[in-house]
Every structure is written in C-alpha cells, then in structure tokens.
Design a protein around this motif. Structure first.
Motif, mmCIF file in Angstrom:
data_model
loop_
_atom_site.group_PDB
_atom_site.id
_atom_site.type_symbol
_atom_site.label_atom_id
_atom_site.label_comp_id
_atom_site.label_asym_id
_atom_site.label_seq_id
_atom_site.Cartn_x
_atom_site.Cartn_y
_atom_site.Cartn_z
ATOM 1 N N ALA A 24 35.228 23.766 -43.759
ATOM 2 C CA ALA A 24 35.388 22.580 -42.911
ATOM 3 C C ALA A 24 34.211 22.357 -41.966
ATOM 4 N N ARG A 25 33.322 23.313 -41.846
ATOM 5 C CA ARG A 25 32.245 23.259 -40.852
ATOM 6 C C ARG A 25 31.483 21.932 -40.851
ATOM 7 N N TYR A 26 31.113 21.428 -42.013
ATOM 8 C CA TYR A 26 30.321 20.200 -42.102
ATOM 9 C C TYR A 26 31.152 18.996 -42.541
ATOM 10 N N ALA A 121 23.567 10.268 -50.702
ATOM 11 C CA ALA A 121 24.375 11.303 -50.055
ATOM 12 C C ALA A 121 23.877 11.474 -48.632
ATOM 13 N N THR A 122 24.784 11.706 -47.714
ATOM 14 C CA THR A 122 24.447 11.987 -46.324
ATOM 15 C C THR A 122 24.861 13.420 -46.024
ATOM 16 N N VAL A 123 23.926 14.183 -45.433
ATOM 17 C CA VAL A 123 24.139 15.614 -45.240
ATOM 18 C C VAL A 123 23.789 15.993 -43.809
ATOM 19 N N ASP A 124 24.623 16.822 -43.202
ATOM 20 C CA ASP A 124 24.306 17.357 -41.883
ATOM 21 C C ASP A 124 22.974 18.105 -41.970
ATOM 22 N N ALA A 125 22.112 17.893 -40.998
ATOM 23 C CA ALA A 125 20.781 18.508 -41.016
ATOM 24 C C ALA A 125 20.846 20.030 -40.977
ATOM 25 N N HIS A 144 15.853 10.725 -41.896
ATOM 26 C CA HIS A 144 16.313 11.707 -40.922
ATOM 27 C C HIS A 144 16.898 10.903 -39.774
ATOM 28 N N PHE A 145 18.219 10.934 -39.659
ATOM 29 C CA PHE A 145 18.919 10.215 -38.605
ATOM 30 C C PHE A 145 19.108 11.176 -37.435
ATOM 31 N N ARG A 146 18.422 10.908 -36.347
ATOM 32 C CA ARG A 146 18.413 11.816 -35.202
ATOM 33 C C ARG A 146 19.592 11.520 -34.278
ATOM 34 N N GLU A 147 20.385 12.552 -34.027
ATOM 35 C CA GLU A 147 21.552 12.465 -33.144
ATOM 36 C C GLU A 147 22.325 11.172 -33.377
ATOM 37 N N ASN A 148 22.620 10.891 -34.646
ATOM 38 C CA ASN A 148 23.273 9.635 -34.999
ATOM 39 C C ASN A 148 24.797 9.734 -35.056
ATOM 40 N N SER A 156 24.765 15.279 -33.558
ATOM 41 C CA SER A 156 24.181 15.942 -34.729
ATOM 42 C C SER A 156 23.216 15.024 -35.452
ATOM 43 N N ASP A 157 22.254 15.644 -36.112
ATOM 44 C CA ASP A 157 21.335 14.928 -36.998
ATOM 45 C C ASP A 157 21.901 14.961 -38.412
ATOM 46 N N GLU A 158 21.537 13.946 -39.188
ATOM 47 C CA GLU A 158 21.893 13.907 -40.599
ATOM 48 C C GLU A 158 20.677 13.491 -41.408
ATOM 49 N N TYR A 159 20.674 13.895 -42.669
ATOM 50 C CA TYR A 159 19.640 13.472 -43.606
ATOM 51 C C TYR A 159 20.270 12.552 -44.648
ATOM 52 N N GLY A 160 19.519 11.526 -45.011
ATOM 53 C CA GLY A 160 19.931 10.637 -46.090
ATOM 54 C C GLY A 160 19.156 10.995 -47.347
#
Length: 173
Positions: A24-26, A121-125, A144-148, A156-160
C-alpha cells in the motif's frame, strides 16, 4: 501468468495483499478491508473492458498454483486512443518477473489488438522498482511533477511515463 477478470474467489487474497503496508505504500489506500474488496468487485463486475473513461482491473494468476499474484489496472481514455496503466503485486511475488510478464502482455493487447496510440503511467518518484519496471518495458520518463500531490501526509513528486505504439513495435522487432 494467467490474466483474467476477477472473481469473488479472489477477494480474500486481493484484500490480503493490498492490506500489506509494503504494498500500500505507493497506493491511494493505507488499509484495504474485505468490504473494500467487495465494493471493488461490485464496481468491476459487469464493467466492459476497453470502455472509455473507466478503470478495469485485470487479475494476474500464477499458472503453477493458481495463486493471485497481483493485478494490472487499465484506464481507458481519449476516445479509445490512449490508456493508462498501473500495477499492484503481492510483496511475496515481487521481483520475480511476474509484474513484467503481466504488464508486457497487457501492453501487447492494448497496442496490437486494441490499436491504442499511447500508454501512460504515473509513478511516485520514490518508487524505484516500478520506475525500473516501466523502463525495462520501453517506457520513457516524460515528466517530473514536483510536489504535485499531497499524499499520505506529505507533498510528493511523481514521474510521468509514456510509450507509443510505434516504439513498442520497434522494440518488439
């Protein structure tokens, strides 16, 4: 792997692995109850695969023992031209190639049979394992979505990530 729709028989294993903190972490949940699994099944039961603006969950079962190892989520959008994927696997089956096999087959289905143009896909950084998995499948990091996202009490940041059908076909050759 056997990829298929969910059955009621899957719900105990489904809620079991989704309720593990390391799984469940991400994810958007912290705990996943039997009631959550029942509600999920009711929502999915009768949902058409490849229906625009829906999320469809695919059960990933191990051939050797019929154990539910995880699931692949597919979000269909953009009038049938694009899809978004996500993956959740039981921690006891992670790192063994099962998620790669399941995603590879789902991606093949989306591009080859359903003629999707693009999969995202969107992934936690911080989720290095899924980033590596996507890159191994040919996805490229586009953003790279910064603190989005305010996620589980912190920004948290995420990567697209994305993969085009033409890129998939090229790497398959």
């Amino acid at each position: 792997m056997i990829l298929r729709g969910f059955t009621r028989h899957d719900l105990a294993a489904f809620s079991g692995y989704r309720n593990k903190p390391e799984v469940a972490r991400y994810q958007s949940w912290s705990t996943y109850s039997t009631e959550d699994a029942e509600a999920f099944f009711e929502q999915q039961h009768g949902l058409a695969f490849n229906a625009d603006d829906t999320w469809f969950q695919i059960a990933a079962e191990r051939k050797e023992d019929a154990a539910l190892a995880g699931d692949v989520a597919v979000h269909f959008f953009d009038g049938g031209l694009q899809a978004e994927i996500g993956v959740t696997f039981d921690s006891i089956y992670q790192g063994q190639g099962y998620a790669w096999e399941a995603l590879s087959r789902v991606i093949g289905l989306l591009f080859e049979d359903l003629k999707k143009h693009r999969i995202v896909a969107t992934v936690d950084a911080s989720n290095l394992r899924v980033q590596h998995l996507l890159e191994k499948l040919g996805f490229r990091r586009e953003a790279h979505f910064r603190e989005n996202i305010f996620f589980k009490g912190a920004w948290s940041d995420e990567y697209g990530y994305a993969l085009l059908a033409s890129e998939w076909r090229k790497q398959k050759r």
